[in-house]
Structure formats: C-alpha cells, structure tokens
Scaffold this motif. Sequence first.
Motif, short mmCIF file in Angstrom:
data_model
loop_
_atom_site.label_atom_id
_atom_site.label_comp_id
_atom_site.label_asym_id
_atom_site.label_seq_id
_atom_site.Cartn_x
_atom_site.Cartn_y
_atom_site.Cartn_z
N ILE A 61 0.84 -1.20 0.00
CA ILE A 61 0.00 0.00 0.00
C ILE A 61 0.87 1.25 0.00
N ALA A 62 1.94 1.25 0.81
CA ALA A 62 2.84 2.41 0.84
C ALA A 62 3.53 2.60 -0.51
N ALA A 63 3.92 1.49 -1.15
CA ALA A 63 4.54 1.58 -2.47
C ALA A 63 3.58 2.18 -3.49
N LEU B 130 1.23 6.70 -7.07
CA LEU B 130 0.13 7.58 -7.44
C LEU B 130 0.59 9.01 -7.71
N GLN B 131 1.77 9.37 -7.20
CA GLN B 131 2.31 10.69 -7.48
C GLN B 131 2.68 10.85 -8.95
N PHE B 132 3.00 9.71 -9.59
CA PHE B 132 3.41 9.73 -11.00
C PHE B 132 2.29 9.27 -11.93
N PHE B 133 1.47 8.33 -11.43
CA PHE B 133 0.36 7.80 -12.21
C PHE B 133 -0.90 7.87 -11.36
N PRO B 134 -1.59 9.00 -11.33
CA PRO B 134 -2.73 9.18 -10.41
C PRO B 134 -3.87 8.20 -10.63
N ALA B 135 -4.01 7.65 -11.84
CA ALA B 135 -5.11 6.73 -12.12
C ALA B 135 -4.71 5.26 -11.98
#
Length: 459
Positions: free
Chosen positions: A286-288, A293-298
């Motif tokens: 989950i942390a990974a 999500l910072q680079f691929f929000p979707a």
Amino acid sequence: MIFAVNSPFHPDKLRQDYPHQDRPMPSSKTANPPTPLWKLWNQATAWLALPLKGYLYYRCSQKKEDPTRLNERFGRTTLSRPRGTLLWFHAASVGEMLSLLPLLESLNNQRPELYFLLTTGTLTAANLLRKRIATSPLKTCLIHQFIPLDVPQWIERFLAHWQPQLALLTESELWPNLIAGCQNHSIPLILLNGRLSERSFRRWRKLPFLITPILQNFAWIAARSKEDGHRFQQLGGPIDLIGDLKEAAPPLPYNEDVLESIRRHLHGRQLWIASSTHEGEEEVIIAAHRRLLQFFPALLCLIIPRHPHRGEAIAALADQAPQYSKNALPTPSDPFWIGDTLGDMGVFYRLSEIVFLGNSLPCMAPKGGGHNPLEPIRLHSALACGPEMKNFAEIIKELQEDITIVYNDETLASWVLTMLNNPVLREKRSLSAFHYATSLQGKALEELSSRILSSLSSL
C-alpha cells in the motif's frame, strides 16, 4: 469430484541423475521396524488425542476448519471406498495440490479406470480444488478428504477404510504415524517433489537415527531438485528421479467471459498486481502504491491475498477498497482492489504484465519462502519478489537477470515505475522468463506418471 459432507448433502525432461533402482515395494515384512523414538511419538500423539480434538474444534471457531467435515480429521468419512484401484495422493496446501492436478490428469488419460483419493490439510486448498475440478474429467474419479492429524488411531481408521494401492506424499510431509500405518497395511510409499532444505538437512544429519528409518520406508523418492536429491540420498533416501511438479504445470486456467467483462469495466486502466500476499506485506504494498500515485494518479493496485479470508482486513487498510469476493469492481476513483477469491488467479494474472509475488518480503515474521514464480511467468508477466524465496531458490537463480528483488516500499515502487515507463524492458524480461518456464515442461508428467504406473504394475 466427490466431497464428503457430514450432513446431507527440473523437469525439462525429469533428469534421471539417479537410475531407477527397482527397489522392492516395502511391505510389513521388509519395511524398517519402528525405532524407540518413533514408538515414543506414537504413544505421545495417542495420549494427545483429546487435546488435539479440542484444538480442531478451536480451529472451527476460527473458520480454519469445515465443521461439517471435521470428522475427516479424525479418520472418519461418510463416503464408501470405490471398487477398483485407488491411488492416494496427499498435498498439504494449495501449491502442492495444484501441482498434483496435471499429474492426476496424465494418469487418468493413461488409465481411466483408476480412482484417486486426494487429501489436503487446509480449507483454502479444498475450496480451490472444488472449483478447479468442476469442469475437469477428474470430477468422476477423484475423491477429496481432509487428512487426519498424525494420531495413530485416527490414521489407522483412515487407512483401514480407504486401503489405497499406493500412497504418494508430496514435498516434506513425513508424518511418522502415517508412514508406520502404511507400513502396517503394506501400502507402498512414494514421495513426490521431495523437498529438503539445507537448514533441515544440517539438522537431520545430526539425527540420522530419526530420519533414515522414515526415508527407507519409501519405495522411491522423486526430489524436486538435484540439490534436494543429494541431501535425501545422504540421509538414506532412495532417490529415483529429479523433477519439480510445480515446474511442469500448464498455464493457469481462466474464464474468458469473466476476463473480458473485467477488462471492459477497467476500460484500459493501468494496473499492477501484488499476488499471494501474506500478513505484514500489504502495508508495504500500500505504501509503495501511494508513492506510485504521485506519478500515475489513475494507477490501480490489485492485491491478491494468499488466504482470501483476510480480504476484509486488507480492504480496511487500503481505503475500504472494493472486494471481488463481494462482486465489487473498482471505480475510477479507487486506487486499490482486493482479489480475495479462489480459482480466479488465471483471470487476475491476465489483467497485467506487472506482478509482485508475496510471501517473500523481509518484513514478515516468521520469514516466508515465496510462492511459485512460474505461474505469473507462464502468462508473460514481468516479475518482482522479495529476497525470502528459499522454496524456489533454483528458479530465482536461473532467472536472476529477469526477476527483480525488492526489499521495501521504496524499491518496490521504483521497480513498478520502471516497468510502467519502459515497456521494451518489461517485454524483454517477461519473454526471457517465459521461454525458461516453457522449456521446463517437456516430458515431465509423462515420465513421472509412467514411473508411478510401473510401480503400480509391480504390486
């Protein structure tokens, strides 16, 4: 397949580094007599029958046993033994059970009159077996039972009822009362996929008077690797073949309609998979994903726990993620999805080429040993895992250029990011690993099933 319910209702060619020894099948006259320590185990487990019965009832309360079939753990059954030749195979859990199915299908193709008794020790394995066999030719000739605990009277009751012609155990299932019971009933013993780690070997080498009499009751042993074979041989085990059943399995089956329905729902959304995860690993995953999500929000992360009953707890950790066990699919705003069902791994693995394999991260206590990396590899996945892969060390060594080892959320996120940004590298690694996995299949099942049938004919 027949389930009892107590209520209505390396082998690319199986390398023969060791010649067939044509040992006589053990019988009550030729098998090794029990040692004093073996007798002590027999007496101790007989005395512990009542506490062990209480332990099984406790497991029922924890939903780790089927209360309608608990009598099977005491050697009782509601089913009759089929008339004809019965081969008994025992697989402790899911991985061993799945590795046996192609072998049983091969035996069934060659000798359709045979019956198979398959025992397992976990609910997960039993439930998955029910699902996998539903449309298989084995459903008319395979009986499933839960294995009794190694209590002499329970083992005796089990063997007296089923009276198999051969007993074929897997990996490291070396229970003294079970082996002694087979000896007393003149049931020849075979060990498939024999596994003996370096650590276990060093321990047993100091106690040969315990392990050697057990191993010498086997007619022959098919070790899963050359290293395992040498260890067994040094302890007195009759090594006959070298070959890993898990290497010989075909690609995981899947329901095409289900797969296409999920794909339509996802509408091309990118995702990666964390598969066969164990407690303690999901927090890292989950942390990974939050980093990613910072680079691929979707981006979507599909978490597939090894034990589906943990799905709800994992969903709570992952922002109340939708659970497939509740027929829930992810919405565009859901970053996580929990694949907490049995028998759908073939569908899940076909949704993404980026797979992390669990039971391998160093954060686990006790340390894991990995799960079969060939399952995702056969479906063209680029693969990463943690360093704790001792149960598949040979495969990891062979594929060290293609499988990435990760240690924490940072290294896991970095690997996923690389795979997303570099499809050429992803394809190169997955294709190289796929060719290796394909090369292992060869004649493995044919040769092993032939050896089993030869043993059967010699009775």
